[in-house]
Design a protein around this motif. Structure first.
Motif, PDB file in Angstrom:
ATOM      1  N   MET A  50      37.503  33.987  48.418  1.00 45.52           N
ATOM      2  CA  MET A  50      37.403  33.850  46.970  1.00 45.52           C
ATOM      3  C   MET A  50      38.730  34.187  46.295  1.00 45.52           C
ATOM      4  O   MET A  50      39.202  33.449  45.436  1.00 45.52           O
ATOM      5  CB  MET A  50      36.286  34.754  46.428  1.00 45.52           C
ATOM      6  CG  MET A  50      34.939  34.533  47.096  1.00 45.52           C
ATOM      7  SD  MET A  50      34.397  32.810  47.047  1.00 45.52           S
ATOM      8  CE  MET A  50      34.158  32.623  45.319  1.00 45.52           C
ATOM      9  N   THR A 104      26.404  35.246  38.305  1.00 43.69           N
ATOM     10  CA  THR A 104      27.301  34.709  39.330  1.00 43.69           C
ATOM     11  C   THR A 104      28.327  35.752  39.744  1.00 43.69           C
ATOM     12  O   THR A 104      28.927  36.412  38.905  1.00 43.69           O
ATOM     13  CB  THR A 104      28.009  33.438  38.801  1.00 43.69           C
ATOM     14  OG1 THR A 104      27.007  32.466  38.488  1.00 43.69           O
ATOM     15  CG2 THR A 104      28.955  32.859  39.832  1.00 43.69           C
ATOM     16  N   GLN A 157      26.917  31.215  49.267  1.00 42.91           N
ATOM     17  CA  GLN A 157      26.461  29.830  49.054  1.00 42.91           C
ATOM     18  C   GLN A 157      27.399  28.834  49.727  1.00 42.91           C
ATOM     19  O   GLN A 157      26.958  27.839  50.297  1.00 42.91           O
ATOM     20  CB  GLN A 157      26.379  29.538  47.554  1.00 42.91           C
ATOM     21  CG  GLN A 157      25.909  28.143  47.202  1.00 42.91           C
ATOM     22  CD  GLN A 157      24.443  27.927  47.499  1.00 42.91           C
ATOM     23  OE1 GLN A 157      23.627  28.817  47.308  1.00 42.91           O
ATOM     24  NE2 GLN A 157      24.101  26.752  47.972  1.00 42.91           N
ATOM     25  N   HIS A 209      31.384  36.784  43.055  1.00 38.15           N
ATOM     26  CA  HIS A 209      32.148  36.303  44.212  1.00 38.15           C
ATOM     27  C   HIS A 209      31.282  36.309  45.464  1.00 38.15           C
ATOM     28  O   HIS A 209      31.314  35.375  46.257  1.00 38.15           O
ATOM     29  CB  HIS A 209      33.394  37.174  44.440  1.00 38.15           C
ATOM     30  CG  HIS A 209      34.495  36.916  43.475  1.00 38.15           C
ATOM     31  ND1 HIS A 209      35.171  35.725  43.418  1.00 38.15           N
ATOM     32  CD2 HIS A 209      35.061  37.708  42.522  1.00 38.15           C
ATOM     33  CE1 HIS A 209      36.098  35.783  42.487  1.00 38.15           C
ATOM     34  NE2 HIS A 209      36.052  36.974  41.920  1.00 38.15           N
ATOM     35  N   ILE A 226      33.937  25.795  47.620  1.00 35.53           N
ATOM     36  CA  ILE A 226      33.687  26.991  46.811  1.00 35.53           C
ATOM     37  C   ILE A 226      33.330  26.603  45.380  1.00 35.53           C
ATOM     38  O   ILE A 226      32.404  27.168  44.781  1.00 35.53           O
ATOM     39  CB  ILE A 226      34.904  27.945  46.845  1.00 35.53           C
ATOM     40  CG1 ILE A 226      35.099  28.509  48.260  1.00 35.53           C
ATOM     41  CG2 ILE A 226      34.746  29.068  45.832  1.00 35.53           C
ATOM     42  CD1 ILE A 226      36.411  29.245  48.459  1.00 35.53           C
ATOM     43  N   VAL A 251      25.383  28.138  42.218  1.00 32.44           N
ATOM     44  CA  VAL A 251      24.982  29.500  41.877  1.00 32.44           C
ATOM     45  C   VAL A 251      24.765  29.627  40.367  1.00 32.44           C
ATOM     46  O   VAL A 251      23.771  30.225  39.924  1.00 32.44           O
ATOM     47  CB  VAL A 251      26.019  30.535  42.381  1.00 32.44           C
ATOM     48  CG1 VAL A 251      25.710  31.932  41.845  1.00 32.44           C
ATOM     49  CG2 VAL A 251      26.054  30.547  43.911  1.00 32.44           C
ATOM     50  N   ALA A 285      29.827  25.316  45.340  1.00 31.14           N
ATOM     51  CA  ALA A 285      28.917  26.451  45.531  1.00 31.14           C
ATOM     52  C   ALA A 285      28.795  27.251  44.242  1.00 31.14           C
ATOM     53  O   ALA A 285      27.701  27.705  43.882  1.00 31.14           O
ATOM     54  CB  ALA A 285      29.415  27.336  46.669  1.00 31.14           C
ATOM     55  N   CYS A 286      29.903  27.414  43.537  1.00 32.83           N
ATOM     56  CA  CYS A 286      29.887  28.153  42.276  1.00 32.83           C
ATOM     57  C   CYS A 286      28.966  27.454  41.274  1.00 32.83           C
ATOM     58  O   CYS A 286      28.149  28.105  40.608  1.00 32.83           O
ATOM     59  CB  CYS A 286      31.308  28.273  41.718  1.00 32.83           C
ATOM     60  SG  CYS A 286      31.411  29.244  40.196  1.00 32.83           S
ATOM     61  N   LYS A 322      27.979  36.094  45.816  1.00 31.09           N
ATOM     62  CA  LYS A 322      26.960  35.034  45.818  1.00 31.09           C
ATOM     63  C   LYS A 322      27.579  33.665  46.078  1.00 31.09           C
ATOM     64  O   LYS A 322      27.022  32.844  46.807  1.00 31.09           O
ATOM     65  CB  LYS A 322      26.203  35.022  44.494  1.00 31.09           C
ATOM     66  CG  LYS A 322      25.252  36.188  44.327  1.00 31.09           C
ATOM     67  CD  LYS A 322      24.571  36.145  42.975  1.00 31.09           C
ATOM     68  CE  LYS A 322      23.675  37.365  42.777  1.00 31.09           C
ATOM     69  NZ  LYS A 322      23.097  37.423  41.422  1.00 31.09           N
ATOM     70  N   VAL A 323      28.726  33.413  45.463  1.00 24.88           N
ATOM     71  CA  VAL A 323      29.384  32.120  45.650  1.00 24.88           C
ATOM     72  C   VAL A 323      29.867  31.977  47.092  1.00 24.88           C
ATOM     73  O   VAL A 323      29.687  30.924  47.711  1.00 24.88           O
ATOM     74  CB  VAL A 323      30.543  31.932  44.652  1.00 24.88           C
ATOM     75  CG1 VAL A 323      31.325  30.652  44.956  1.00 24.88           C
ATOM     76  CG2 VAL A 323      30.015  31.914  43.222  1.00 24.88           C
ATOM     77  N   ALA A 334      35.355  25.552  38.171  1.00 27.80           N
ATOM     78  CA  ALA A 334      34.032  24.950  38.386  1.00 27.80           C
ATOM     79  C   ALA A 334      33.597  24.138  37.169  1.00 27.80           C
ATOM     80  O   ALA A 334      33.142  22.991  37.308  1.00 27.80           O
ATOM     81  CB  ALA A 334      33.011  26.042  38.700  1.00 27.80           C
TER      82      ALA A 334
END
Length: 195
Positions: free
Chosen positions: A56, A40, A48, A42, A24, A31, A27-28, A44-45, A70
């Motif tokens: 999340m 950005t 991804q 939750h 995660i 994004v 991915a964050c 979308k992350v 992140a």
């Protein structure tokens, strides 16, 4: 430890899956690199990362917690890389060469580091909670540089790395790499480094 006791990196004592949490976080960062902090979410992350949206809030206490995790990951990775790079220097001359390499790499735009760094700088400017990340990042950079230079020179050289990198990355005109050498030589007082 019982299953009911909270563990680091988990909420409400739920079992922690560090691989999913790390997935995660990565991915964050992807994004953020694509759409910026303001774009950005939750959703979308999660998309991804390929995890359910509920994951999340399972791993992070809201968007601020996710962003902080992140950007902390980014700063740690970049600091580790810089530390390893500076560890290969054997004297001031080779340390200057390593700084030159770092500026060239950081301003190349071949990866997302530059975009992510600028997103962090903007966020830290607005949100004091994120300054702990940038402060620690700068501190670690100076420590790496102080292996070869006095503290004031290390601080000025760290600022030079950031400034020259930003100028090279954002200037519409190509910049001569020899400018980097000249800047490093002037800050460090290592004239033989400048060609």
């Amino acid at each position: 430890m019982s299953k009911d006791q909270p563990t680091s990196g988990s909420r409400l004592g739920r079992r922690n899956d560090p691989e999913r949490r790390e997935k995660i976080i990565q991915a964050c960062l992807q994004v953020i690199a694509e759409v910026g902090v303001t774009g950005t979410s939750h959703r979308k992350v999660a998309a991804q990362a390929g995890v359910p949206l509920g994951a999340m809030t399972y791993y992070f206490d809201g968007m601020q917690d996710l962003l902080h995790s992140a950007f902390s990951e980014l700063a740690t990775r970049v600091s580790d890389d810089f530390e390893r790079l500076m560890d290969t220097a054997t004297d001031k001359q080779s340390a200057c060469e390593k700084v030159y390499e770092r500026i060239l790499q950081a301003s190349s735009g071949y990866d997302d580091e530059l975009v992510l760094s600028h997103e962090l700088y903007t966020l830290a400017t607005r949100e004091p909670a994120f300054r702990t990340i940038t402060s620690e990042w700068m501190r670690r950079s100076r420590v790496s540089l102080e292996r070869h230079f006095d503290p004031l020179t290390a601080r000025l050289l760290d600022a030079t790395i950031e400034g020259v990198t930003i100028h090279r990355a954002l200037d519409a005109q190509p910049r001569d790499p020899e400018e980097i050498r000249a800047a490093i030589a002037r800050v460090t007082g290592v004239p033989s480094f400048s060609s």
